[in-house]
Design a protein around this motif. Sequence first.
Motif, mmCIF file in Angstrom:
data_model
loop_
_atom_site.group_PDB
_atom_site.id
_atom_site.type_symbol
_atom_site.label_atom_id
_atom_site.label_comp_id
_atom_site.label_asym_id
_atom_site.label_seq_id
_atom_site.Cartn_x
_atom_site.Cartn_y
_atom_site.Cartn_z
ATOM 1 N N SER A 183 1.011 -1.499 0.446
ATOM 2 C CA SER A 183 0.102 0.157 -0.135
ATOM 3 C C SER A 183 1.193 1.202 -0.020
ATOM 4 N N GLN A 283 -6.842 15.199 0.402
ATOM 5 C CA GLN A 283 -5.565 13.957 0.099
ATOM 6 C C GLN A 283 -4.814 13.356 -0.617
ATOM 7 N N THR A 285 -1.704 12.982 -0.867
ATOM 8 C CA THR A 285 -0.824 11.576 -0.870
ATOM 9 C C THR A 285 -1.427 10.131 -1.651
ATOM 10 N N LEU A 286 -2.688 10.648 -1.727
ATOM 11 C CA LEU A 286 -3.045 9.241 -2.488
ATOM 12 C C LEU A 286 -2.882 9.285 -4.315
ATOM 13 N N TYR A 289 0.942 8.322 -4.928
ATOM 14 C CA TYR A 289 0.570 6.919 -4.852
ATOM 15 C C TYR A 289 0.354 6.237 -6.185
ATOM 16 N N ARG A 308 -4.926 -0.656 -1.937
ATOM 17 C CA ARG A 308 -5.665 0.438 -1.832
ATOM 18 C C ARG A 308 -6.585 0.502 -2.697
ATOM 19 N N THR A 311 -8.116 3.356 -4.803
ATOM 20 C CA THR A 311 -7.879 4.824 -5.072
ATOM 21 C C THR A 311 -7.708 4.754 -6.731
ATOM 22 N N TYR A 406 -3.982 -2.416 5.458
ATOM 23 C CA TYR A 406 -2.823 -2.566 5.168
ATOM 24 C C TYR A 406 -2.064 -4.107 5.310
#
Length: 479
Positions: A183, A283, A285-286, A289, A308, A311, A406
């Motif tokens: 993740s 968010q 950060t996602l 990623y 994840r 996402t 996770y």
Amino acid sequence: MIASDQISLDRSITDLRHEECKFWHYDETLPKASVIVVFHNEGWSTLLRTLHSIIRRTPTHSLAEIVLIDDASTKSHLGLQLENYITRWAGIVRLFRNARREGLIQSRSIGARHATWGEVLVYLDAHCEVGINWYTPLVTPIAKNRKTCTAPLIDYIDGNDFTMESQQGGDEDGFARGAWDWSLLWKRIPLNEREKSTRAHCTMPYRSPAMAGGLFAIDREFFFELGLYDPGLQIWGGENFELSFKIWQCGGTLLFVPCSRVGHIYRLDGWVGNPPPLHVGSQPTLVNYVRVVEVWWDEYKDYFYASRPETRSLDPGDLAPLHRFRREYRCKSFRWFMENVAYDVPLHYPLPPKNVDWGEVRGKGTSSCLDSMGRKDGGEVELGICHGMGGNQLFRFNEAQQLMQYDQCLTHSTDGRSVIVMHCNSSQYGHWQRNGNLFVQPSLGNCLDRTEDSGKLLLKACQAEAPSQQWEMNHVSGL
């Protein structure tokens, strides 16, 4: 800051180096460094102690400049007061201010453009203290091969009392390789025997698949050849992996340097960080990623989406320039990277099975959901008010019959009285079955149960019609 303000800016620190490090001899004709420090609303004494330690413990002939990037701070002490303070260093400390908050990632790229006096760029966080003889071991591998990126060992400064100790974990010497779970959470794994066998001495630099990202050194020209950071990465998160993968897959090497030590103050409990600015999504950060795995992971990106699933619906933006860079630079595949560099990561964080279902685990007909409360490795799972935001309330039920969050698996405590999460691999904790609305542990003949009043999760003998044993999984976006 109360603790920090009571401590000298020029204090002595504990020498945590391995004894062998004190006897290495290095070439003194090393490339000069531009040290880049990005900050946003940093405390006064922590920022200044970072600067004092760099200037006191870096050879004068090796330090070309310190470049400060103020990422739109609003604290008054970081205005004229800071500008006046740094004049004592006769121009070696240069301050640049962003017109708007750009975030840590893009501010580091901005710093690289301003840092023109040194041949090597050294990045440090704004709440660090460099150790004794930190610079020479860190830069020596770069002097030998300009496509080498190096990172120091990062020691732990306790934010409560500013004591310093070695970071926990790793092998018998405390040495670890940088890794991740699927993740994309940062992990550390012990330095393995295969890597140890390539070195004549235990304190020689060693290969790492990834770095934490806050503290590292890289040849300036090489960093620009790699395109700096992906310009689509926003604020914070994932940039350490993006740069690590890019270095390895595009002809470089990433080394951890045991004889270079830097202390770092980590976040205290309760500190959640600065909120992103209004021009950035809730968010980022996602999204970061997703950009990283879509560009660098090739077919392995399916393992990220298995970990994840929320996402999959995110729009990563335009990735065409990054894919074009990979082709033109003839970067290697992620499979090559996994087989030749990161071969030990799946031993600690196995490739995840496909998901059967995922989302919040809600008590049917209630507003209560399973919530890990951020706990792990034996922490108890509780009931919390469903918020639909994913995070600590997002679980996955996979083909291995694991109920996961996770890299953690839901299981029972040793006394069987509570439900906990534990780090799991492909052969552990695969003992859940879905039977309608029941989560069943066949080996025990028990079902996941709840007590609404106390928020307690239990394992009780299965009763197919018991309201407290009825659960539903609902997909959530996580945003």
